[in-house]
Structures are given as C-alpha cells and as structure tokens.
Design a protein around this motif. Structure first.
Motif, PDB file in Angstrom:
ATOM      1  N   LEU A  19       8.223   1.132  -3.559  1.00 44.79           N
ATOM      2  CA  LEU A  19       7.030   1.794  -3.287  1.00 44.79           C
ATOM      3  C   LEU A  19       7.240   3.204  -4.171  1.00 44.79           C
ATOM      4  CD1 LEU A  19       6.947   1.360   0.351  1.00 44.79           C
ATOM      5  CD2 LEU A  19       5.312   0.652  -1.293  1.00 44.79           C
ATOM      6  N   CYS A  20       6.167   3.611  -4.464  1.00 42.95           N
ATOM      7  CA  CYS A  20       6.061   4.945  -5.278  1.00 42.95           C
ATOM      8  C   CYS A  20       5.005   5.845  -4.762  1.00 42.95           C
ATOM      9  CB  CYS A  20       6.013   4.647  -6.683  1.00 42.95           C
ATOM     10  SG  CYS A  20       4.573   3.793  -7.355  1.00 42.95           S
ATOM     11  N   GLY A  21       4.393   5.642  -3.597  1.00 42.19           N
ATOM     12  CA  GLY A  21       3.331   6.491  -2.902  1.00 42.19           C
ATOM     13  C   GLY A  21       3.201   5.845  -1.513  1.00 42.19           C
ATOM     14  N   SER A  22       2.001   6.206  -0.929  1.00 39.12           N
ATOM     15  CA  SER A  22       1.950   5.628   0.546  1.00 39.12           C
ATOM     16  C   SER A  22       1.217   4.373   0.608  1.00 39.12           C
ATOM     17  CB  SER A  22       0.721   6.851   1.002  1.00 39.12           C
ATOM     18  OG  SER A  22      -0.556   6.715   0.316  1.00 39.12           O
ATOM     19  N   HIS A  23       0.824   3.753  -0.444  1.00 40.04           N
ATOM     20  CA  HIS A  23       0.521   2.278  -0.482  1.00 40.04           C
ATOM     21  C   HIS A  23       1.104   1.485  -1.626  1.00 40.04           C
ATOM     22  CE1 HIS A  23      -2.767   4.228   1.741  1.00 40.04           C
ATOM     23  NE2 HIS A  23      -2.924   2.927   2.295  1.00 40.04           N
ATOM     24  N   CYS A  24       1.180   0.372  -1.435  1.00 41.82           N
ATOM     25  CA  CYS A  24       1.632  -0.458  -2.510  1.00 41.82           C
ATOM     26  C   CYS A  24       1.113  -0.389  -3.743  1.00 41.82           C
ATOM     27  CB  CYS A  24       2.312  -1.879  -1.974  1.00 41.82           C
ATOM     28  SG  CYS A  24       2.922  -3.148  -3.202  1.00 41.82           S
ATOM     29  N   HIS A  25       1.587  -0.379  -4.846  1.00 40.54           N
ATOM     30  CA  HIS A  25       0.549  -0.431  -5.925  1.00 40.54           C
ATOM     31  C   HIS A  25       0.258  -1.719  -6.434  1.00 40.54           C
ATOM     32  CE1 HIS A  25       4.712  -0.226  -7.858  1.00 40.54           C
ATOM     33  NE2 HIS A  25       4.100  -1.105  -8.851  1.00 40.54           N
ATOM     34  N   SER A  26       1.112  -2.709  -5.895  1.00 38.12           N
ATOM     35  CA  SER A  26       0.902  -4.228  -6.282  1.00 38.12           C
ATOM     36  C   SER A  26      -0.093  -4.966  -5.359  1.00 38.12           C
ATOM     37  CB  SER A  26       2.336  -4.843  -6.310  1.00 38.12           C
ATOM     38  OG  SER A  26       2.120  -6.070  -6.586  1.00 38.12           O
TER      39      SER A  26
END
Length: 183
Positions: free
Chosen positions: A44-51
């Motif tokens: 994760l790199c934020g509040s939601h999964c970018h995938s």
C-alpha cells in the motif's frame, strides 16, 4: 428506562469494551494500519490499494459498520455476479475470502442479506397481496388449538395405556405366567 439509566448503560458498555479490547482505536487516525492490501496483497502507498481499489483499512467502529451497511445496500455494481456463484456453489470459500480481507470483489454479507429480505417481502406482497386477519379468524384458530390439544392429550393417554399393557404382558411372559394372549 430513564435517560440517566441509558447514559449509565452506555458508559458501562464503553468501559467493558475497553476492558475486553484495550488497544482498540489507538492508531493515530482511528483505523487499523495495514502495510499490504488484504484483498490482493499489493504493497500500500495510500488510503486505497492502487491495484484493486480496496480501502487500506478495515473499519472497526460501530459508525463505520453502519456506513458500510448503508453503502453496501445501495451500491451493488457488478460485484453481485462474483458473489452469487460462490455463495451458491462454494459458500465456505466466499466466507474465507471475506474473513481474510479480500472484500473488494464481493457484495457485503449484510447488504446481500438485506437485499434478499426486501426482495422477498416485495415478491410476496406482489404475488399474494396484503394479508388481512379478521378477529373472528383469530378466535377460531385459538379455539381450534384448544381442541387439538385435547385430542392430543386423549391420544397420549390411549398410547400410554397400550404401552402399559404391553409391558405387563412382557413381564408376565418373562415370569412364566400365561396370559390369554398367544405368542
């Protein structure tokens, strides 16, 4: 129940919850702190999964639960077509996926339950129409229940008498007494 009793019950529940799970809600933002997506495992790199788009945290508060409930009831999208086949043919797998945190692909269980309940009531109302019970029908049903209870009591007494006769006959045969019954 008075207002002070309600406040007291709420305070008691809060203290009990704190005793059972003392570290709950201690994260800076009040959410669980995940480092990898629970749905697909991507870092994760934020509040939601970018995938896959799933939220990075799992709600653990009552307000968040009700928010998810309302959101799930009104936003089915295409998730229903992934959820229903698993629910019908592999319910254990669906449950395990949801428990393990892979939730973005499926409809929330509460939303699905509520949808089915509302759909059932709507279909019954359309098919049968509103049901009206007359007071005389209620009285007749109650008196019919009394009659059925009396019939059942008579049947029970008859069966118990037959059982007692059969036991006496078996005891007489064991003791060698002759009864008028042939074996």
């Amino acid at each position: 129940m008075s207002g002070s009793e309600i406040v007291g019950d709420i305070a008691e529940g809060a203290l009990l919850a704190r005793a059972v799970e003392p570290a709950a809600g201690e994260a800076p933002d009040g959410h669980t702190q995940e480092t990898a997506c629970l749905n697909c495992g991507t870092t994760l790199c934020g509040s939601h999964c970018h995938s896959c788009g799933q939220a990075a945290h799992v709600h653990k508060t009552l307000a968040a639960f009700f928010h998810d409930l309302l959101h799930g009831v009104f936003h089915f999208e295409g998730k229903i077509w992934r959820t229903l086949p698993l629910l019908v043919w592999r319910p254990g797998l669906l449950t395990r996926e949801y428990i393990d945190g892979r939730r973005a692909s499926y409809v929330s269980p509460i939303a699905l339950f509520l949808f089915v309940v509302f759909l059932t009531f709507a279909l019954f109302n359309l098919a049968v129409g509103p049901i009206h019970v007359e007071p005389s029908a209620v009285i007749a049903a109650k008196s019919g229940g009394v009659q059925a209870e009396a019939d059942a009591a008579r049947e029970l007494a008859t069966t118990e008498a037959r059982l007692a006769r059969a036991r006496r006959g078996a005891a007489d045969r064991r003791s060698g007494k002759r009864t008028g019954v042939r074996s």
